[in-house]
Write an enzyme that holds these catalytic residues in place. Structure first.
Site, PDB file in Angstrom:
ATOM      1  N   GLY A 292       4.218 -29.264 -17.984  1.00 10.07           N
ATOM      2  CA  GLY A 292       4.089 -27.989 -18.685  1.00 10.07           C
ATOM      3  C   GLY A 292       4.102 -28.218 -20.182  1.00 10.07           C
ATOM      4  N   CYS A 361      18.856 -10.456 -37.869  1.00  5.52           N
ATOM      5  CA  CYS A 361      20.191 -10.223 -38.414  1.00  5.52           C
ATOM      6  C   CYS A 361      21.199 -11.082 -37.663  1.00  5.52           C
ATOM      7  CB  CYS A 361      20.540  -8.748 -38.309  1.00  5.52           C
ATOM      8  SG  CYS A 361      21.985  -8.291 -39.272  1.00  5.52           S
ATOM      9  N   TYR A 390       7.600 -22.903 -24.563  1.00  3.96           N
ATOM     10  CA  TYR A 390       8.893 -22.203 -24.588  1.00  3.96           C
ATOM     11  C   TYR A 390       9.135 -21.460 -25.897  1.00  3.96           C
ATOM     12  CZ  TYR A 390       9.439 -25.176 -20.548  1.00  3.96           C
ATOM     13  OH  TYR A 390       9.224 -25.814 -19.355  1.00  3.96           O
TER      14      TYR A 390
END
Length: 443
Positions: A292, A361, A390
């Site tokens: 992958g 934040c 990912y």
């Protein structure tokens, strides 16, 4: 700097990928922007396919879609002759929506729901990778309701621990995945699977980790698989037709990483399977693998626009970009490291050391610590390399930040494959009950 695939610095001193100037991509599609080098993706796929063809052993190379799953990548995998590994109903639906052949889809996962299994059964996918005894019973029952007999592999944990980050090592015995060889769970699973009227046991699957830079772990996993297969043959009279050794092949994120060519991994796996099974006079099984990251990882680049800066004399200079942990949570999760370049001034010499901060934040929203760049100005474009795997797959709407767009670039053409989310998309599933709606102001 280390450039991947078709990336280069053009005559204007700007980064170019797939024949497309990234400054023009930013102007057309906005930032943050995921850019995928389609030619490099296809090259990586072909490297695995060609390497296996050279071994003469029957095989399947299944793209592990959890690394990056869109309809476009499913279409590319289909065109290149790969199979597809999915781990959820959402990934399965994406593949089917893209027209990927169901018979070349393998369904993984340690907690497949009845609805997900039903979706896969109704689509007539090629194989289920069964992870536990609950699933074994459930799959047999649901297949029986449909009058079907389905192919399965049993996922085993071979006790082989690759040298990777502790969060992504899955081959050791202490794992949420699979049937352990130690203690006899895997052997018991074979016996139960063989007795199920609606399951056809093809063989076994193992996965020893991720971002692996050596072949010894795969050799050992192949030896463990052969040892188990021989035990099953001798004691139960059952032959495995498929040995799936998973994925986990590493890529280069930074100069510290030393990945091997795809052919090196494939040859080592093929040799180990051939040696161990032939020595036991065991019919040579088909080999399946599931790359992958090593297909999509270095083909992806994320483009950001620089915003504010904060210079703390004698301490650090922070440079903030318009993305962060919402489009790349890996640095916050794993301490992952990346390389980057000022894409609009790529030929200029580095003059300062800065740290790249995201806009969330969170004090932990840092993309890169201490990178040397030319003097950074608001409006500059920062390209972070090797973000194909990912990043989009793990992106989120934290702080209600919309996910970026995705473009595939090839031969000077940019194709939008995922639209940028809008604020309306963000609130699209929100509901406001009547009792919470603001009452008219009193006169």
């Amino acid at each position: 700097m280390h450039l991947h695939g078709t990336s280069k610095i053009n005559a204007e001193g700007r980064l170019e990928i797939g024949g497309c100037d990234v400054q023009l991509l930013a102007a057309e599609f906005g930032t943050p922007l995921y850019i995928v080098d389609e030619a490099l993706v296809r090259q990586r796929m072909r490297e695995y396919m060609d390497a296996f063809r050279a071994t003469g052993i029957p095989f399947q190379v299944a793209y592990a879609s959890k690394a990056f799953c869109t309809m476009a990548i499913c279409a590319v995998a289909e065109q290149e002759g790969l199979s597809l590994d999915v781990v959820s109903g959402g990934e399965l639906h994406t593949a089917l929506k893209a027209g990927f052949p169901a018979k070349r889809i393998h369904f993984h996962g340690n907690n497949k729901t009845p609805d997900e299994i039903a979706l896969a059964l109704d689509a007539n996918i090629g194989c289920f990778v069964v992870d536990n005894f609950v699933e074994l019973d459930l799959l047999d029952a649901l297949a029986g309701e449909r009058g079907k007999r389905v192919n399965i592999l049993l996922r085993i944990t071979p006790g082989v621990e690759a040298h990777t980050h502790e969060y992504i090592s899955t081959g050791q015995q202490d794992s949420k995945f699979g049937f352990n060889l130690a203690g006899g769970a895997a052997f018991e699973a074979v016996k139960r699977a063989a007795a199920k009227p609606h399951l056809e046991l093809l063989g076994i699957h193992s996965h020893i980790g991720s971002q692996i830079f050596e072949v010894e772990g795969f050799r050992l996993a192949a030896a463990k698989a052969a040892e188990f297969a021989i035990q099953v043959r001798d004691e139960l009279g059952i032959l495995f037709r498929v040995i799936n050794l998973g994925g986990g092949f590493g890529i280069r994120y930074t100069a510290e990483d030393k990945p091997l060519p795809a052919a090196t991994y494939v040859q080592a796996i093929a040799d180990a399977v051939r040696t161990n099974f032939t020595a036991a006079q065991y019919p040579l099984p088909e080999i399946w693998i599931e790359p992958g990251r090593s297909i999509i990882g270095d083909a992806g680049t994320t483009l950001y626009t620089v915003g504010t800066t904060k210079d703390i004399p004698g301490v650090r200079k922070y440079v903030a970009v318009d993305g962060g942990m919402t489009d790349n949570p890996r640095p916050a999760l794993y301490g992952s490291k990346y390389e980057a370049v000022l894409a609009n001034r790529a030929n200029e010499p580095a003059t300062e050391t800065v740290s790249i901060a995201g806009k969330c934040c969170e004090s932990g929203d840092m993309l890169i610590w201490d990178i040397e760049l030319p003097a950074v100005k608001p409006g500059d474009l920062l390209a972070v390399f090797c973000t194909g795997a990912y990043n989009y797959a793990m992106s989120s709407n934290y702080n209600r930040i919309p996910r970026p767009a995705v473009v595939f670039v090839k031969d000077g053409q940019a194709s939008l494959v995922v639209r940028r989310e809008t604020y309306e998309d963000i609130v699209g599933n929100d509901l406001l009950p009547e009792r919470l709606k603001a009452a008219p102001a009193a006169n």
